[in-house]
Design a protein around this motif. Structure first.
Motif, mmCIF file in Angstrom:
data_model
loop_
_atom_site.group_PDB
_atom_site.id
_atom_site.type_symbol
_atom_site.label_atom_id
_atom_site.label_comp_id
_atom_site.label_asym_id
_atom_site.label_seq_id
_atom_site.Cartn_x
_atom_site.Cartn_y
_atom_site.Cartn_z
ATOM 1 N N ALA A 125 -14.539 -20.175 -15.993
ATOM 2 C CA ALA A 125 -14.342 -20.212 -14.532
ATOM 3 C C ALA A 125 -12.860 -20.319 -14.189
ATOM 4 O O ALA A 125 -12.373 -19.700 -13.229
ATOM 5 C CB ALA A 125 -15.120 -21.389 -13.948
ATOM 6 N N GLU A 126 -12.134 -21.111 -14.981
ATOM 7 C CA GLU A 126 -10.699 -21.262 -14.721
ATOM 8 C C GLU A 126 -9.969 -19.938 -14.954
ATOM 9 O O GLU A 126 -9.087 -19.559 -14.178
ATOM 10 C CB GLU A 126 -10.135 -22.349 -15.632
ATOM 11 C CG GLU A 126 -8.651 -22.643 -15.384
ATOM 12 C CD GLU A 126 -8.126 -23.757 -16.277
ATOM 13 O OE1 GLU A 126 -6.930 -24.032 -16.207
ATOM 14 O OE2 GLU A 126 -8.943 -24.327 -17.026
ATOM 15 N N ARG A 127 -10.349 -19.228 -16.042
ATOM 16 C CA ARG A 127 -9.711 -17.917 -16.274
ATOM 17 C C ARG A 127 -10.039 -16.931 -15.157
ATOM 18 O O ARG A 127 -9.179 -16.177 -14.717
ATOM 19 C CB ARG A 127 -10.201 -17.360 -17.630
ATOM 20 C CG ARG A 127 -9.562 -18.046 -18.837
ATOM 21 C CD ARG A 127 -9.789 -17.218 -20.098
ATOM 22 N NE ARG A 127 -11.204 -17.111 -20.437
ATOM 23 C CZ ARG A 127 -11.854 -17.973 -21.218
ATOM 24 N NH1 ARG A 127 -11.186 -19.011 -21.745
ATOM 25 N NH2 ARG A 127 -13.124 -17.818 -21.502
ATOM 26 N N ALA A 128 -11.295 -16.952 -14.677
ATOM 27 C CA ALA A 128 -11.662 -16.049 -13.568
ATOM 28 C C ALA A 128 -10.869 -16.382 -12.310
ATOM 29 O O ALA A 128 -10.406 -15.492 -11.590
ATOM 30 C CB ALA A 128 -13.172 -16.162 -13.308
ATOM 31 N N SER B 278 -4.721 -11.327 -8.755
ATOM 32 C CA SER B 278 -5.099 -10.155 -7.954
ATOM 33 C C SER B 278 -4.708 -10.339 -6.497
ATOM 34 O O SER B 278 -4.200 -9.427 -5.852
ATOM 35 C CB SER B 278 -6.598 -9.928 -8.082
ATOM 36 O OG SER B 278 -7.011 -8.840 -7.276
ATOM 37 N N ALA B 279 -4.932 -11.566 -5.954
ATOM 38 C CA ALA B 279 -4.540 -11.835 -4.553
ATOM 39 C C ALA B 279 -3.026 -11.722 -4.391
ATOM 40 O O ALA B 279 -2.532 -11.210 -3.383
ATOM 41 C CB ALA B 279 -5.019 -13.227 -4.155
ATOM 42 N N SER B 280 -2.265 -12.181 -5.396
ATOM 43 C CA SER B 280 -0.800 -12.079 -5.318
ATOM 44 C C SER B 280 -0.364 -10.620 -5.308
ATOM 45 O O SER B 280 0.541 -10.212 -4.562
ATOM 46 C CB SER B 280 -0.172 -12.826 -6.489
ATOM 47 O OG SER B 280 -0.511 -14.190 -6.462
ATOM 48 N N ASP B 281 -1.023 -9.786 -6.146
ATOM 49 C CA ASP B 281 -0.683 -8.355 -6.168
ATOM 50 C C ASP B 281 -0.995 -7.693 -4.837
ATOM 51 O O ASP B 281 -0.213 -6.885 -4.314
ATOM 52 C CB ASP B 281 -1.463 -7.660 -7.293
ATOM 53 C CG ASP B 281 -1.021 -8.152 -8.671
ATOM 54 O OD1 ASP B 281 0.113 -8.684 -8.761
ATOM 55 O OD2 ASP B 281 -1.797 -8.009 -9.628
ATOM 56 N N ILE B 282 -2.157 -8.038 -4.277
ATOM 57 C CA ILE B 282 -2.523 -7.456 -2.975
ATOM 58 C C ILE B 282 -1.527 -7.872 -1.903
ATOM 59 O O ILE B 282 -1.103 -7.066 -1.058
ATOM 60 C CB ILE B 282 -3.957 -7.887 -2.592
ATOM 61 C CG1 ILE B 282 -4.966 -7.259 -3.555
ATOM 62 C CG2 ILE B 282 -4.282 -7.493 -1.152
ATOM 63 C CD1 ILE B 282 -6.390 -7.752 -3.378
#
Length: 303
Positions: free
Chosen positions: A59-62, A69-73
């Motif tokens: 869960a931590e890795r996810a 992904s949010a940072s890239d977006i």
């Protein structure tokens, strides 16, 4: 067998003279069994804890991947926003250039119209002179014998005037073609300016949607302002939530009412501007009125 139970001790046949060691061995077997049960229980609990730990790590890795992904977006959105700002600045510069070019085209068209009027006057004068010369020629033909030399001179003058007239007519036709070309170019520039204004409004709307919530009258105090032209004169009307109908006001009165409402409601004031279908206002006039009024009083432009 004693009292209904089977004697399981190794030396059960010598129950009469029990020794210390068999009893000690039985006790140690019980202790070993208890120890083994405890070990099995601990092992099962340990396996459960290991499973829970693996689940927590997954869960931590996810969550970490989702954060990346949010940072890239967010980075892509920031780049897109910067690109839109640059496009908006370029469009503003293009609008300024097109406005200047349109002004020069209008000035050139005005000069061409003045020259056209002068050419028409000159052509009319030349035509009158030609008619007068032809009339004079007709009169002179009655006395050709006496005035042959004078007639020849007049004919030469007439030919020269006709050549000048032909040249003036040719120049007039060229001027007419140039005026038509300038009018077509001016119409093209006006269409281009209108498209650019529409593109700029669309980009500005997209830019505002990217950086802030949409403008909404929900929870706001709505005041209606209506514009239209009557006999070429701009008519301004206002209607607040407490008014039963629109009230016609002057420009000073309109700003005074809106200033009072803004002081009263602050950032709760929502200004809705209405242009009827037969308002008589151009797109540019409507845009300028809307832009200036909203920026001065509407809540959305005060934040």
């Amino acid at each position: 067998m004693q009292q209904g139970f089977v004697d399981l001790r190794l030396n059960g046949e010598h129950s009469g003279d029990e020794s210390f060691w068999p009893s000690f061995t039985d006790i140690m077997m019980v202790i070993v069994l208890i120890f083994m049960l405890a070990m099995v229980t601990l092992l099962v609990k340990n396996m459960d804890l290991v499973h829970q730990l693996r689940t927590s790590l997954a869960a931590e890795r996810a969550a970490t991947m989702q954060a990346h992904s949010a940072s890239d977006i967010n980075a892509r959105l920031n780049k897109r926003l910067q690109h839109l700002e640059e496009e908006a600045a370029m469009l503003r510069m293009r609008l300024i250039d097109l406005g200047e070019e349109n002004s020069r085209s209008l000035a050139q068209l005005k000069n061409s119209e003045q020259e056209n009027a002068q050419l028409k006057a000159s052509l009319h004068s030349m035509t009158s002179e030609r008619d007068a010369a032809l009339s004079e020629k007709s009169v002179l033909e009655t006395s050709r014998a006496e005035l042959q030399s004078t007639l020849q001179q007049r004919e030469q003058e007439l030919q020269q005037r006709q050549q000048e007239l032909a040249a003036q007519q040719q120049q007039y036709q060229l001027r007419l073609a140039e005026i038509a070309s300038l009018k077509e170019s001016n119409n093209t520039q006006l269409d281009r300016l209108s498209r650019l204004e529409s593109e700029y409004a669309t980009l500005e709307s997209k830019y505002n949607k990217l950086i802030r919530p949409a403008r909404s009258p929900l929870g706001k105090q709505v005041v209606l302002v209506r514009y239209h032209k009557q006999n070429g004169k701009l008519i301004m009307e206002i209607k607040s939530a407490t008014d039963d109908a629109y009230a016609t006001v002057s420009g000073v009165e309109l700003h005074k009412r809106l200033d009072e409402l803004q002081k009263k409601y602050g950032k709760k004031l929502y200004v809705r501007i209405i242009f009827p279908d037969d308002s008589g206002l151009s797109y540019s006039e409507a845009w300028n009125l809307t832009e200036s009024l909203l920026r001065m009083y509407d809540y959305y432009y005060q934040e």
